[in-house]
Design an enzyme around this catalytic site. Structure first.
Site, PDB file in Angstrom:
ATOM      1  N   ASN A  11       0.656  -1.140  -0.265  1.00 47.88           N
ATOM      2  CA  ASN A  11      -0.032  -0.020   0.114  1.00 47.88           C
ATOM      3  C   ASN A  11       0.844   1.371  -0.070  1.00 47.88           C
ATOM      4  OD1 ASN A  11      -2.354   1.846   0.510  1.00 47.88           O
ATOM      5  ND2 ASN A  11      -3.319   0.018   0.514  1.00 47.88           N
ATOM      6  N   ARG A  12       0.176   2.401   0.477  1.00 50.57           N
ATOM      7  CA  ARG A  12       0.921   3.558   0.146  1.00 50.57           C
ATOM      8  C   ARG A  12       1.892   4.542   1.407  1.00 50.57           C
ATOM      9  NH1 ARG A  12      -3.304   3.181  -3.005  1.00 50.57           N
ATOM     10  NH2 ARG A  12      -2.953   3.718  -5.174  1.00 50.57           N
TER      11      ARG A  12
ATOM     12  N   HIS B  46       3.290   0.035  -2.655  1.00 50.11           N
ATOM     13  CA  HIS B  46       3.727  -1.436  -2.985  1.00 50.11           C
ATOM     14  C   HIS B  46       5.170  -1.828  -3.063  1.00 50.11           C
ATOM     15  CE1 HIS B  46      -0.447  -2.234  -2.851  1.00 50.11           C
ATOM     16  NE2 HIS B  46      -0.833  -2.389  -4.035  1.00 50.11           N
TER      17      HIS B  46
ATOM     18  N   HIS C 149      -1.749 -10.251  -2.645  1.00 51.85           N
ATOM     19  CA  HIS C 149      -2.406  -9.275  -3.643  1.00 51.85           C
ATOM     20  C   HIS C 149      -3.190  -9.949  -4.751  1.00 51.85           C
ATOM     21  CE1 HIS C 149      -3.205  -5.590  -5.996  1.00 51.85           C
ATOM     22  NE2 HIS C 149      -2.836  -4.940  -5.093  1.00 51.85           N
TER      23      HIS C 149
ATOM     24  N   TYR D 200      -6.018 -11.162  -7.196  1.00 58.57           N
ATOM     25  CA  TYR D 200      -7.353 -10.788  -7.875  1.00 58.57           C
ATOM     26  C   TYR D 200      -8.220 -11.869  -7.976  1.00 58.57           C
ATOM     27  CZ  TYR D 200      -5.240  -6.322  -9.172  1.00 58.57           C
ATOM     28  OH  TYR D 200      -4.592  -5.197  -9.426  1.00 58.57           O
TER      29      TYR D 200
ATOM     30  N   GLN E 172      -7.725  -3.827   2.719  1.00 58.79           N
ATOM     31  CA  GLN E 172      -7.765  -3.169   1.436  1.00 58.79           C
ATOM     32  C   GLN E 172      -8.767  -3.969   0.542  1.00 58.79           C
ATOM     33  OE1 GLN E 172      -6.169  -0.104   1.365  1.00 58.79           O
ATOM     34  NE2 GLN E 172      -6.966   0.721  -0.531  1.00 58.79           N
TER      35      GLN E 172
ATOM     36  N   GLU F 214      -6.901  -7.334   0.586  1.00 58.81           N
ATOM     37  CA  GLU F 214      -5.793  -7.423   0.928  1.00 58.81           C
ATOM     38  C   GLU F 214      -5.576  -7.183   2.635  1.00 58.81           C
ATOM     39  OE1 GLU F 214      -3.567  -4.478  -1.844  1.00 58.81           O
ATOM     40  OE2 GLU F 214      -5.634  -4.559  -2.674  1.00 58.81           O
TER      41      GLU F 214
HETATM   42  C1  BGC Z   1      -4.274  -0.515  -4.350  1.00 58.46           C
HETATM   43  C2  BGC Z   1      -4.655   0.324  -5.525  1.00 58.46           C
HETATM   44  C3  BGC Z   1      -3.618   0.087  -6.550  1.00 58.46           C
HETATM   45  C4  BGC Z   1      -3.588  -1.202  -6.929  1.00 58.46           C
HETATM   46  C5  BGC Z   1      -2.736  -1.773  -7.719  1.00 58.46           C
HETATM   47  C6  BGC Z   1      -4.250  -1.893  -4.563  1.00 58.46           C
HETATM   48  O1  BGC Z   1      -3.716  -2.560  -3.390  1.00 58.46           O
HETATM   49  O2  BGC Z   1      -5.222  -0.074  -3.218  1.00 58.46           O
HETATM   50  O3  BGC Z   1      -5.035   1.513  -5.207  1.00 58.46           O
HETATM   51  O4  BGC Z   1      -4.138   0.823  -7.960  1.00 58.46           O
HETATM   52  O5  BGC Z   1      -3.375  -2.163  -5.761  1.00 58.46           O
HETATM   53  O6  BGC Z   1      -2.720  -2.965  -8.480  1.00 58.46           O
END
Ligand code: BGC
Length: 381
Positions: free
Chosen positions: A107-108, A133, A207, A209, A316, A343
């Site tokens: 994350n950020r 990330h 992460h 999907y 997340q 996440e």
């Molecule tokens: C974030 C998103 C980001 C994405 C990238 C996620 O974990 O919350 O903001 O764009 O990852 O794949």
């Protein structure tokens, strides 16, 4: 498919495992591994875990990632519920962190820098003004060491890597581990851990999907989601938390009674560069450090249900807003909202909120161990 897995069947035949009958049939329990391809001259391996109930998990040492999870639907048909690509060469080009282990800090981090023990550390600003990330070449873009394991819970693979001091600007040499185990209860258990030789922030995040209707089956907007969270962390325009911890009451982020993901989707409409959709950290109820069930996702068509348990403070919820129609496995097009991520994590930008009420400590010190558990359990409705 360019590189079918070489049939190096390791068939682990002790304890609860029946052993391999018939050289790797669908029902053999164990780990199958082989070379998948190479990236810049380095060999990349793929692994398939199987339990005796028809569930299979594909893993890869590049990014310590999950590339496929096949589970039976309510009619017993095997459905791959994970977005990914057929060849490893496509991952560096096309992947938006598909299936990988993200680190050193997932994350950020606001402004791409932080202070620790009086020193300022400058990281890559790889997401607008912020660090995302783990930076330009985070844990997801390295080949990890892999060891096939047999645990009392089932077969698995342990991935390890050393992140040297200074990598992506972070202090301290970090020894990281991500272990995947597939159980006979149809659970994919992910355990992430790390130790360091100098204080550093650490927040390793998984992460994948997911699309429980099957990867490439369209959007996830008709799936039903429950999240056990009374609160969330509001963010600014660049997705950095404001510091507030706000109630989800009367917001689109209230998933406490379970609802379709599409139900309140218009609460976050596209706006300029922002594609809209959910991309929020929810503050999970229950005690941090204790494994508890926090989320439940159901697909109406396949009937596949996935619950997530974790010991982490946050999750997340990201609805694949930046997916752009890239072609994935078996020619499937992954359109916007074609998959979602759940996440588990420490809250985003925690390093700038150390000591504030509700925020957890993300600084890992020598002598301590970072630990993060996620259990994904699959069933049908
Ligand atoms: C974030 C998103 C980001 C994405 C990238 C996620 O974990 O919350 O903001 O764009 O990852 O794949």
């Amino acid at each position: 498919m360019r590189h079918p897995i070489l049939s190096v069947l390791l068939c682990l035949s002790v304890g609860v495992f029946a052993g391999c009958q018939g050289g790797g049939s669908m029902t053999s329990q164990g780990v199958e591994s082989g070379v998948w391809g190479d990236l810049d001259g380095d060999r990349v391996q793929r692994f398939t875990l199987r339990n005796g109930r028809g569930m299979e998990v594909d893993l890869c040492d590049y990014g310590a990632m999950v590339t496929g999870v096949r589970v039976p639907d309510r009619d017993g048909r095997s459905v791959d519920v994970v977005l990914g690509f057929d060849s490893i060469e496509e991952y560096p080009e096309k992947s938006q962190y598909f299936g990988c282990t993200v680190g050193r800090v997932g994350n950020r981090i606001g402004g791409g820098s932080f202070e620790l023990d009086g020193e300022t550390y400058q990281l890559a600003a790889n997401n607008g003004p912020n660090h995302l990330h783990g930076g330009d070449r985070g844990f997801d873009k390295h080949i990890w060491n892999a060891t096939e394991i047999l645990t009392s819970r089932g077969p698995g693979v342990r991935f390890t890597r050393t992140s040297p001091a200074g990598e992506e600007g972070y202090p301290g040499t970090l020894e990281a581990e991500a272990t995947y185990v597939l159980t006979e209860n149809d659970e994919l258990v992910i355990e992430m851990s790390a130790v360091t030789d100098a204080a550093t922030p650490c927040n390793i995040v998984h992460h994948t999907y997911w699309n429980l209707g099957g990867h490439g089956s369209g959007t996830i907007l008709d799936e039903t989601l429950f999240i056990d969270a009374d609160r969330y962390t509001p963010v600014d325009a660049t997705l950095i938390p404001t510091g507030e911890i706000a109630p989800v009451d009367a917001t689109a982020l209230d998933f406490r009674n379970g609802k379709s993901i599409g139900a309140d989707f218009e609460a976050f409409p596209p706006n300029g560069d922002d594609p809209g959709g959910f991309d929020h950290n929810l503050c999970l109820n229950g005690e941090v450090g204790t494994l508890r069930e926090v989320a439940r996702l159901t697909d109406p068509t396949t009937g596949i249900v996935m619950t997530i348990s974790t010991d982490q403070p946050g999750i997340q919820f990201y609805t694949g807003n930046f997916l752009n129609g890239m072609i994935g496995k078996a020619g499937a097009a992954y359109e916007k909202n074609g998959g979602l991520c759940l996440e588990t994590q420490a809250f985003p930008d925690s390093i700038h909120h150390q000591g504030e009420p509700g925020w957890s400590d993300v600084v890992l010190n020598p002598g301590n161990r970072y630990e993060h558990v996620m259990v994904h359990r699959f069933s049908t409705d």
